[in-house]
Design a protein around this motif. Structure first.
Motif, PDB file in Angstrom:
ATOM      1  N   PRO A  59       0.802  -1.249   0.016  1.00  0.00           N
ATOM      2  CA  PRO A  59       0.040  -0.039  -0.082  1.00  0.00           C
ATOM      3  C   PRO A  59       0.686   1.263   0.238  1.00  0.00           C
ATOM      4  N   ALA A  60       1.753   1.305   0.888  1.00  0.00           N
ATOM      5  CA  ALA A  60       2.799   2.351   0.807  1.00  0.00           C
ATOM      6  C   ALA A  60       3.376   2.527  -0.557  1.00  0.00           C
ATOM      7  N   THR A  61       3.942   1.595  -1.204  1.00  0.00           N
ATOM      8  CA  THR A  61       4.433   1.704  -2.449  1.00  0.00           C
ATOM      9  C   THR A  61       3.529   2.271  -3.528  1.00  0.00           C
ATOM     10  N   ALA A  62       2.190   1.635  -3.396  1.00  0.00           N
ATOM     11  CA  ALA A  62       1.084   2.052  -4.454  1.00  0.00           C
ATOM     12  C   ALA A  62       0.833   3.578  -4.286  1.00  0.00           C
ATOM     13  N   SER A  63       0.933   3.870  -3.087  1.00  0.00           N
ATOM     14  CA  SER A  63       0.447   5.210  -2.609  1.00  0.00           C
ATOM     15  C   SER A  63       1.459   6.277  -3.333  1.00  0.00           C
ATOM     16  N   LEU A  64       2.632   6.070  -3.000  1.00  0.00           N
ATOM     17  CA  LEU A  64       3.707   6.726  -3.609  1.00  0.00           C
ATOM     18  C   LEU A  64       3.799   6.637  -5.282  1.00  0.00           C
ATOM     19  N   GLY A  95       8.965  -1.181  -6.294  1.00  0.00           N
ATOM     20  CA  GLY A  95       9.632  -0.397  -5.257  1.00  0.00           C
ATOM     21  C   GLY A  95      10.332   0.640  -5.757  1.00  0.00           C
ATOM     22  N   ALA A  96       9.885   2.029  -5.266  1.00  0.00           N
ATOM     23  CA  ALA A  96      10.783   3.223  -5.587  1.00  0.00           C
ATOM     24  C   ALA A  96      11.766   3.053  -4.437  1.00  0.00           C
ATOM     25  N   VAL A  97      12.874   2.294  -4.916  1.00  0.00           N
ATOM     26  CA  VAL A  97      13.934   2.231  -3.688  1.00  0.00           C
ATOM     27  C   VAL A  97      14.353   3.326  -3.413  1.00  0.00           C
ATOM     28  N   LEU A  98      14.957   4.435  -4.097  1.00  0.00           N
ATOM     29  CA  LEU A  98      15.542   5.423  -3.538  1.00  0.00           C
ATOM     30  C   LEU A  98      14.610   6.319  -2.864  1.00  0.00           C
ATOM     31  N   THR A  99      13.548   6.565  -3.315  1.00  0.00           N
ATOM     32  CA  THR A  99      12.486   7.560  -2.832  1.00  0.00           C
ATOM     33  C   THR A  99      12.104   6.984  -1.600  1.00  0.00           C
ATOM     34  N   PHE A 124      12.889   9.119   2.132  1.00  0.00           N
ATOM     35  CA  PHE A 124      11.907   9.712   2.901  1.00  0.00           C
ATOM     36  C   PHE A 124      11.347   8.811   4.115  1.00  0.00           C
ATOM     37  N   GLY A 125      12.057   7.818   4.113  1.00  0.00           N
ATOM     38  CA  GLY A 125      11.347   6.790   5.146  1.00  0.00           C
ATOM     39  C   GLY A 125       9.952   6.199   4.782  1.00  0.00           C
ATOM     40  N   ILE A 126       9.767   6.106   3.531  1.00  0.00           N
ATOM     41  CA  ILE A 126       8.552   5.614   3.227  1.00  0.00           C
ATOM     42  C   ILE A 126       8.342   3.873   3.469  1.00  0.00           C
ATOM     43  N   PRO A 127       7.563   3.342   4.395  1.00  0.00           N
ATOM     44  CA  PRO A 127       7.620   1.854   4.510  1.00  0.00           C
ATOM     45  C   PRO A 127       7.237   1.138   3.457  1.00  0.00           C
ATOM     46  N   GLY A 128       7.768   1.137   2.326  1.00  0.00           N
ATOM     47  CA  GLY A 128       7.314   0.342   1.261  1.00  0.00           C
ATOM     48  C   GLY A 128       8.135  -0.756   0.796  1.00  0.00           C
ATOM     49  N   VAL A 129       7.942  -1.249  -0.579  1.00  0.00           N
ATOM     50  CA  VAL A 129       8.626  -2.485  -0.974  1.00  0.00           C
ATOM     51  C   VAL A 129       9.957  -2.266  -1.109  1.00  0.00           C
TER      52      VAL A 129
END
Lengths: 327, 329
Positions: B111-116, B268-272, B276-281
């Protein structure tokens, strides 16, 4: 290079000017490409002459200077602009007091070296696979094209991250990163080469060569490679800056080049926590990375239009896919 | 069209299978004791032995892979000594370090990755296509030259550089935006958007450049076509030409590229995410790499590959729908 242009596709219409090859003449006609080329040359020189430059400054990239940072404030460099002085041209690193100018020029070696190695590998593999797929029979072509599809599904950043997890840390990192990028990033080149080979194969001069009994290898070397040089060089010049960014990104994430070897990405990663106290520590590598990639991109544009003057009106080439380490 | 679809999807399925073989082989033939690596540095010999048994590491590689494949399509059972742990399809294995199933771990991060990805996608499409159209409309003037250089600069800026600069300017100096602290959409939509704004902007700024170039190139090509020339001859204004008549044809390749990019971003937007500490893939991947959590790394590389293959297929199909000539090729 002399074989590049008179071949198919490129500027065969123009009569070669006396004295100057048309490629160089057209490249020189673009001021932006000239400026970019000068910047790139400067960076390459700085990287090659890193020990010399650091020697002139009188510093080296690994010596700690605890006296130049203010231990009371947690290691902020003493003096304005991150401790820039006659002895330390770009200031010193927070916490350790290592000389920034020396780390920057040594870091340029890593950035450019890794990207160069990776690009060469990508081009060699891509041209090999693309040529084989284009020249081989249907079976070979199908097999190689499927392999290319699989490699496309391995994004460079993600795969490189994964691979760095399992390869033992004793393996020299810069070499490892170049090899990984090279091994997973050749699909674009191979697709271009395959398509070009297929279209060249049906041309008269290749058919003539085949009729006179040449083998596939001879045809590839004598007839195809010279004609492939233009598109491959064009693509490679754009791969190079994107590889610089991949290396910087991996080092930025803390899984690329390991300290004490300096790398721009790694400096940016360290600077992340220092940007309030020592902004120059962040801005210098950030600016350098930006200028390097921009210069190479502009140079790439120049090379593209110089190799294929009609591209400007066709305008379609080179917009292709997004660069690899974007997200 | 039907056959094209079937062929394209069949090809995608084949590539996915081949990908799983390659990835499995590449990571599980790693030098050293695979069970030890997968289990983690703090595992006791007994635990390592159990992992080795669960992954069938004593068997030949193709048997191991067969079990892995079974897990993917039908789920698999792991004996835990005292009982059986069932891992539902699509089962990507167990993360011994975090004591979780890899599939659940990844699903929790999506969800976090999708949001981003979705937010950034909307922004960069608007920005990229808008810039491209503007530079076509104002071609030959100063605006076009300026836009061309801005686009080049955008192509040359890595996301972590622009992100860091934006943090300095917008968060630290001007204090307009908060430093992102991810809030799930379901919890508080307003805070969700507010906290993701900075990552969205950063990602959109670096991603928009290729779209601006492509829109411009594609638009110029369309404008040179006969039907547009006819419109012009009938006295249709430049703005209406660019904005209305040529737009549809010109945007097809841009939309296909968009499908491709957003697909790979779901991996996964690995770098972003890291910046920004987004808890994504993507951040999960970096963590897994740092802790050498082998099953998670393998799972994530495969999931990313899955999204890329899917996006490629969708992009091809979109392009075919916009341009029937593709189907014949």
């Amino acid at each position: 290079m002399s074989q590049v242009l008179p071949a198919e596709g490129a500027g065969a219409v123009e009569a070669p000017a006396p004295g100057a090859h048309p490629f160089w003449r057209r490249l020189r006609a673009r001021r932006s490409a000239l400026v970019a080329a000068a910047i790139v040359a400067l960076l390459v020189l700085a990287a090659l002459a890193a020990p010399l430059l650091a020697g002139i400054e009188g510093q080296d990239p690994t010596t700690y200077h605890p006296d130049l940072v203010d231990s009371a404030s947690g290691g902020v460099p003493i003096g304005s602009f991150g401790g820039i002085s006659a002895e330390h041209w770009l200031g010193v690193e927070p916490l350790t007091g290592r000389d920034l100018f020396a780390r920057i020029v040594y870091g340029a070696r890593v950035s450019l070296g890794v990207a160069l190695g990776a690009t060469l590998l990508q081009v060699i593999i891509g041209v090999g696979i693309g040529l084989a797929a284009g020249l081989g029979n249907r079976f070979v072509d199908q097999a190689l094209s499927r392999i290319t599809d699989v490699v496309v599904a391995l994004p460079v950043m993600v795969t490189a991250l994964g691979a760095l997890a399992v390869v033992p840390t004793s393996f020299p990192r810069p070499v490892l990163i170049a090899v990984i990028i090279g091994l997973v990033g050749w699909s674009g080149t191979s697709k271009i080469v395959r398509a070009q080979t297929l279209s060249l194969k049906s041309r008269d001069h290749v058919a003539a060569a085949r009729l006179s009994g040449w083998g596939s290898w001879q045809i590839a070397r004598r007839e195809l490679l010279p004609a492939l040089a233009a598109p491959v060089i064009t693509y490679a010049v754009l791969l190079f800056p994107s590889n610089i960014v991949v290396e910087a990104a991996l080092s930025f994430l803390g899984v690329g080049i390991k300290p004490p070897t300096p790398s721009w990405g790694q400096m940016l990663s360290d600077a992340d926590t220092w940007y309030q106290a020592a902004p120059t520590y962040l801005l210098i590598p950030a600016l350098l990375l930006f200028v390097t990639v921009l210069a190479l991109t502009v140079l790439g544009e120049g090379v593209r239009t110089a190799l294929d003057p009609r591209a400007e009106s066709r305008l379609r080439i080179g917009t292709g896919r997004k660069k690899e380490a974007d997200a | 069209m039907k056959w094209f679809l079937l062929r394209r999807l069949g090809g995608a399925l084949f590539v996915l299978l081949a990908l799983s073989v390659v990835v499995y082989a590449a990571f599980y033939v790693a030098p050293g004791n695979v069970a030890q690596i997968a289990c983690g540095p703090r595992c006791s010999p007994a635990q390592v032995a159990q992992v080795s048994e669960q992954l069938h590491l004593g068997d030949p590689l193709y048997t191991q892979y067969w079990h892995f494949l079974q897990g993917l399509f039908a789920g698999r059972d792991y004996s835990t000594g005292t009982g059986v742990l069932h891992c539902q399809a699509p089962c990507l294995g167990l993360s011994y370090q975090s004591d979780q199933q890899v599939t659940e771990l990844i699903l929790a991060k999506l969800p976090a990755t999708a949001s981003l990805a979705v937010g950034a996608f909307v922004l960069w499409m608007l920005l990229g296509v808008g810039t491209g159209l503007l530079s076509v409309w104002r071609r030959g003037r100063l605006t076009e030259r300026v836009l061309t250089w801005i686009t080049l600069a955008g192509m040359a800026t890595p996301v972590f550089v622009i992100g860091l600069l934006l943090i300095i300017v917008l968060v630290t100096a001007l204090q307009i935006l908060p430093f992102p602290d991810y809030v799930p959409l379901t919890e508080d939509p307003e805070q969700w958007a507010w906290n993701l704004l900075l990552p969205w902007i950063s990602l959109a700024l670096v991603s928009a450049a290729p779209y601006a170039r492509m829109t411009r190139a594609s638009m110029m090509e369309t404008l040179a076509e006969d039907h547009v020339r006819t419109f012009r001859a009938y006295g249709v204004g430049e703005r209406a030409l660019v904005g209305r008549h040529a737009l549809r044809g010109a945007l097809a390749p841009v939309i296909a590229l968009g499908a491709l990019d957003i697909g790979s971003m779901f991996g996964g937007a690995v770098l972003t995410e890291s910046l920004f500490g987004i808890p994504g893939v993507g951040r999960e991947l970096v963590d897994a790499v740092k802790h050498v959590d082998l099953p998670v790394v393998v799972g994530l590389v495969l999931v990313t590959g899955f999204f890329v293959v899917l996006a490629n297929a969708v992009a091809d199909i979109l392009q075919a729908m916009a341009d029937r000539r593709v189907v014949l090729a």
